[in-house]
Design a protein around this motif. Structure first.
Motif, PDB file in Angstrom:
ATOM      1  N   TYR A  74      45.948  48.411  40.968  1.00 16.49           N
ATOM      2  CA  TYR A  74      45.124  47.883  42.044  1.00 16.49           C
ATOM      3  C   TYR A  74      45.611  46.497  42.464  1.00 16.49           C
ATOM      4  O   TYR A  74      46.602  46.001  41.945  1.00 16.49           O
ATOM      5  CB  TYR A  74      43.657  47.853  41.608  1.00 16.49           C
ATOM      6  N   GLU A 112      48.406  44.658  46.101  1.00 20.74           N
ATOM      7  CA  GLU A 112      48.976  45.240  44.885  1.00 20.74           C
ATOM      8  C   GLU A 112      50.236  44.486  44.466  1.00 20.74           C
ATOM      9  O   GLU A 112      50.487  44.279  43.279  1.00 20.74           O
ATOM     10  CB  GLU A 112      49.272  46.723  45.093  1.00 20.74           C
ATOM     11  N   THR A 284      39.652  41.151  42.403  1.00 20.93           N
ATOM     12  CA  THR A 284      40.003  42.508  42.811  1.00 20.93           C
ATOM     13  C   THR A 284      38.944  43.145  43.696  1.00 20.93           C
ATOM     14  O   THR A 284      39.204  44.171  44.330  1.00 20.93           O
ATOM     15  CB  THR A 284      40.262  43.398  41.575  1.00 20.93           C
ATOM     16  N   TRP A 288      38.976  46.473  46.677  1.00 18.58           N
ATOM     17  CA  TRP A 288      38.157  47.686  46.693  1.00 18.58           C
ATOM     18  C   TRP A 288      37.298  47.761  47.954  1.00 18.58           C
ATOM     19  O   TRP A 288      37.052  48.853  48.490  1.00 18.58           O
ATOM     20  CB  TRP A 288      37.296  47.745  45.431  1.00 18.58           C
ATOM     21  N   ARG A 291      39.683  49.022  50.511  1.00 17.47           N
ATOM     22  CA  ARG A 291      40.055  50.422  50.292  1.00 17.47           C
ATOM     23  C   ARG A 291      38.967  51.382  50.764  1.00 17.47           C
ATOM     24  O   ARG A 291      39.257  52.506  51.178  1.00 17.47           O
ATOM     25  CB  ARG A 291      40.368  50.647  48.810  1.00 17.47           C
TER      26      ARG A 291
END
Length: 324
Positions: A74, A112, A284, A288, A291
């Protein structure tokens, strides 16, 4: 990388009750078919079909096509949310939607790559003559990043012959195959030489194996004073047992996420002394959140990860340790 893209150092947790010795079967993204005398709790019959399906997952393939650096992990860092501006490129109908998809894909890949760069920054200092080991290398992006940063020799190991062949082909295309090689082997029993490596790492592959077996192999491979680094998801056992979200992530990836405290116990048992611990959980979350917007890449687990991070019961940690 700016300070906003990396987490704050955290203190290794105090000892908690010992983890039960009888654990459910684990499977590994990084295992190969090389015979091993040691137990591995592989469950390979159950995991094999999942691995073959994951090899063709767009979230792994489409991002790597941008610059031929293929990652299986990730991202971290702040998102450029302007990429979602529908009028940015003046596209119409299908063209506009395609441009938006391309921008999201590129931004996810950038995040990433930032994660891979952060991990690599903790491996050094390294010289051109040094050897490093990538456990669970996938399609080889992390190994390439380490070599391009340090010009060192790199050995990567993956369970998948298809991934190893792909990564070796990429190394030949980049003309780095004289120093970067990928092997279809078991990362718990690699057959690589002892005390030969200046650094080694796992990037989101520790949850597929037993930590004592894994760290014992890293300790064998690393020379005295060598550096081990992992970036991994773990559950925060300061809250007790694994949460519902962690159970859902385990089921989705067919893995067994370890409690945070077990990383430090297993390292101590295997001559690995933590020198830096960093909580990347907050860093992170933007990945997400973005995404979720990628209709062409979503896998259905995005909301679960966000909930797990936000309630504090799941953490994304970087741990760097020296082999003594």
């Amino acid at each position: 990388m700016s300070s906003s893209t990396v987490g704050s150092p955290v203190t290794p947790p105090a000892s908690t009750a010992s983890r039960k010795s009888s654990e459910s079967s684990r499977t590994a993204t990084a295992w190969g078919t090389r015979p091993s005398a040691r137990p591995t709790r592989c469950g390979s019959a159950r995991y094999g079909p999942r691995l073959r399906n994951a090899e063709e997952n767009p979230v792994n393939l489409e991002l790597g096509k941008i610059d031929d650096l293929y990652h299986h992990h990730y991202g971290i860092g702040d998102v450029d949310w302007s990429i979602l501006d529908e009028d940015r490129d003046g596209g119409r109908d299908g063209d506009g939607a395609a441009m938006r998809r391309d921008r999201i894909t590129a931004e996810l890949h950038r995040l990433e790559q930032a994660q891979a760069d952060l991990l690599a920054s903790h491996l050094g200092p390294l010289s051109r003559a040094d050897r490093v080991f990538d456990a669970g290398c996938g399609r080889g992006g992390g190994s390439a990043v380490a070599h391009l940063r340090y010009e060192c020799h790199t050995d990567g190991v993956t369970i998948s012959r298809k991934q190893a062949d792909f990564a070796n082909a990429q190394a030949r295309t980049r003309n780095i195959d004289d120093k970067v090689r990928y092997h279809h082997r078991n990362m718990l029993d690699t057959g690589l030489p002892s005390d030969a490596y200046a650094a080694s790492w796992n990037n989101e592959s520790t949850m597929y194996v037993e930590l004592d077996l894994l760290f014992a192999e890293h300790a064998r491979l690393l020379r005295r004073g060598g550096r081990y680094v992992t970036i991994t998801g773990c559950y925060n056992d300061a809250y007790g047992r694994a949460s519902r979200e962690v159970s859902l992530i385990n089921a989705h990836y067919i893995c067994d996420i370890h409690p945070r405290s077990e990383y430090f116990r297993a390292m101590a048992r295997n001559r690995l002394v933590p020198v830096h611990v960093q909580d990347l959980s907050a860093d992170t979350i933007p990945y997400w959140e973005l995404r979720k917007q990628a209709d062409h890449l979503v896998t259905g687990i995005e909301e679960t990860f966000l909930s797990a991070y936000e309630n504090g019961r799941f953490q994304y940690l970087l741990i760097a340790a020296d082999r003594v």
